[in-house]
Design a protein around this motif. Structure first.
Motif, short mmCIF file in Angstrom:
data_model
loop_
_atom_site.label_atom_id
_atom_site.label_comp_id
_atom_site.label_asym_id
_atom_site.label_seq_id
_atom_site.Cartn_x
_atom_site.Cartn_y
_atom_site.Cartn_z
N UNK A 2 0.85 -1.19 0.00
CA UNK A 2 0.00 0.00 0.00
C UNK A 2 0.88 1.24 0.00
N UNK A 3 1.17 1.75 -1.21
CA UNK A 3 2.05 2.91 -1.32
C UNK A 3 1.48 4.14 -0.64
N UNK A 4 0.14 4.20 -0.51
CA UNK A 4 -0.47 5.38 0.11
C UNK A 4 -0.11 5.50 1.59
N UNK A 5 0.45 4.44 2.14
CA UNK A 5 0.94 4.52 3.52
C UNK A 5 2.10 5.51 3.63
N UNK A 6 2.85 5.64 2.54
CA UNK A 6 4.04 6.47 2.55
C UNK A 6 3.98 7.64 1.58
N UNK A 7 3.09 7.59 0.60
CA UNK A 7 3.10 8.57 -0.50
C UNK A 7 1.70 9.07 -0.79
N UNK A 9 -0.37 9.59 -3.42
CA UNK A 9 -0.46 9.23 -4.83
C UNK A 9 -1.62 9.95 -5.51
N UNK A 10 -1.55 10.03 -6.83
CA UNK A 10 -2.63 10.66 -7.60
C UNK A 10 -3.95 9.93 -7.35
N UNK A 11 -3.90 8.60 -7.39
CA UNK A 11 -5.13 7.84 -7.17
C UNK A 11 -5.75 8.13 -5.82
N UNK A 12 -4.91 8.19 -4.79
CA UNK A 12 -5.40 8.46 -3.44
C UNK A 12 -5.97 9.87 -3.35
N UNK A 13 -5.26 10.84 -3.94
CA UNK A 13 -5.72 12.23 -3.89
C UNK A 13 -7.07 12.39 -4.59
N UNK A 14 -7.24 11.74 -5.76
CA UNK A 14 -8.50 11.84 -6.47
C UNK A 14 -9.63 11.14 -5.71
N UNK A 15 -9.32 10.03 -5.07
CA UNK A 15 -10.34 9.33 -4.28
C UNK A 15 -10.82 10.20 -3.13
N UNK A 16 -9.91 10.93 -2.52
CA UNK A 16 -10.30 11.83 -1.44
C UNK A 16 -11.18 12.97 -1.95
N UNK A 17 -10.89 13.45 -3.14
CA UNK A 17 -11.68 14.55 -3.70
C UNK A 17 -13.06 14.12 -4.15
N UNK A 18 -13.15 12.92 -4.76
CA UNK A 18 -14.39 12.52 -5.43
C UNK A 18 -15.08 11.33 -4.78
N UNK A 19 -14.46 10.74 -3.78
CA UNK A 19 -15.10 9.64 -3.07
C UNK A 19 -15.13 8.34 -3.86
N UNK A 20 -14.38 8.25 -4.94
CA UNK A 20 -14.31 7.03 -5.75
C UNK A 20 -13.05 7.08 -6.59
N UNK A 21 -12.76 5.95 -7.25
CA UNK A 21 -11.57 5.89 -8.10
C UNK A 21 -11.74 6.77 -9.33
N UNK A 22 -10.66 7.47 -9.65
CA UNK A 22 -10.60 8.29 -10.86
C UNK A 22 -9.33 7.88 -11.61
N UNK A 23 -9.45 7.64 -12.90
CA UNK A 23 -8.30 7.15 -13.67
C UNK A 23 -8.13 7.97 -14.93
#
Length: 320
Positions: A2-7, A9-23
């Motif tokens: 789980x890279x989001x433990x340390x970084x 990431x774009x995927x994590x940041x978008x999930x926080x903004x939109x509440x779902x996966x954004x690709x």
């Protein structure tokens, strides 16, 4: 892993903004480049064979068809249901504003496309283009400008026939920041003429100047390029996997928590890749970065780095 433990990431940041996966969905809109069409040069950068990293480099499909095909693949692979139209191949602001608007509008009219990510060069972002991108942002779309800088060293940029210098980047981001646009800076680690740690120094500079995202990429030596010929003559020595992992880990642990990492590594078409062979294995590289960060155990932004003068900065984020 789980890279989001340390970084961040774009995927994590978008999930926080939109509440779902954004690709991101890659689009080839048949642009060219001023470093290829004779405006600034012919032949492009010495490392560039666009087919090596853009899966649609030879496509002639309409924007809507490319997005539809990309969505099918992404939904099956990641489950994402929201997308950014990623204009990736070559220089995607290198046209009249009316032509750009037509292409961007086509992408944004597609259901579930919530924004744009525009790949370009620092010397190809006139004010009219920035105003167009700001207008989409003002309408509520997610907008990212991806600036291919590669290095802050003018000497290195000349060495790879980049066709612009660091000064064009400085000018571009000043105008980007005036419009409060998000922008991601691309850096390539392992360029000829640079030390192993040079990319970390470049990252410090661009983050200090306000880059809201970073995209990191190891140098690929691919067939059909000037650099391939130089490599065959022993003029270019690629980084090792361990060297790359250490550089990325240094950048991440020095980064501010709000910085978004759009990418930590990159793969090339294996039919074109000559060296280094480890770049063919994306997950091996990402796992090695994760293990190094776990060994150090500092989340992004916990290690402060003193930059020029008395300012203290950090760096953050990835696009995975």
């Amino acid at each position: 892993m789980d890279l989001t433990r340390y970084i961040n990431t774009f995927g994590h940041a978008m999930h926080q903004r939109y509440g779902q996966k954004v690709h991101k969905v890659s689009i080839n809109a048949a642009f060219t480049c001023p470093n290829r069409d004779g405006t600034k040069g012919i032949g492009g950068c010495t490392f560039c064979n666009n087919s090596s990293f853009n899966p649609n480099a030879k496509a002639a499909l309409a924007v809507c068809e490319q997005v539809a095909a990309g969505k099918r693949i992404i939904r099956k692979r990641t489950g994402a249901r929201k997308y950014l139209a990623y204009f990736q191949a070559y220089t995607n602001t290198y046209a009249e504003v009316s032509a750009l608007k037509s292409l961007y509008d086509q992408a944004l009219a597609i259901p579930d496309v919530i924004g744009l990510s525009i790949g370009t060069r620092p010397d190809c972002v006139p004010d009219k283009v920035l105003d167009l991108l700001a207008s989409y942002r003002d309408r509520g779309f997610e907008v990212w400008l991806e600036l291919g800088l590669q290095s802050t060293s003018d000497k290195v940029l000349r060495r790879v026939n980049r066709g612009h210098g660091f000064g064009e980047y400085v000018d571009a981001i000043q105008r980007v920041q005036q419009r409060n646009l998000q922008y991601c800076t691309h850096l390539i680690a392992g360029l000829p003429g640079e030390s192993v740690n040079a990319t970390a120094n470049s990252a410090r500079q661009v983050v200090e100047m306000g880059s809201t995202g970073l995209k990191l990429h190891p140098l690929h030596i691919v067939k059909g390029t000037q650099m391939a010929r130089e490599w065959k003559h022993g003029e270019v020595t690629p980084m090792t996997l361990d060297e790359y992992v250490q550089v990325v880990a240094n950048i991440v642990t020095e980064a501010p928590p709000e910085l978004i990492f759009h990418r930590l590594t990159g793969t090339a078409n294996k039919q074109l890749l000559l060296a280094p062979d480890w770049t063919e294995y994306k997950w091996k590289v990402l796992n090695s970065i994760y293990l190094e960060l776990a060994r150090r155990d500092p989340p992004q932004g916990t290690v402060l780095q003193v930059f020029a003068g008395s300012d203290t900065q950090q760096i953050t984020s990835v696009n995975i």
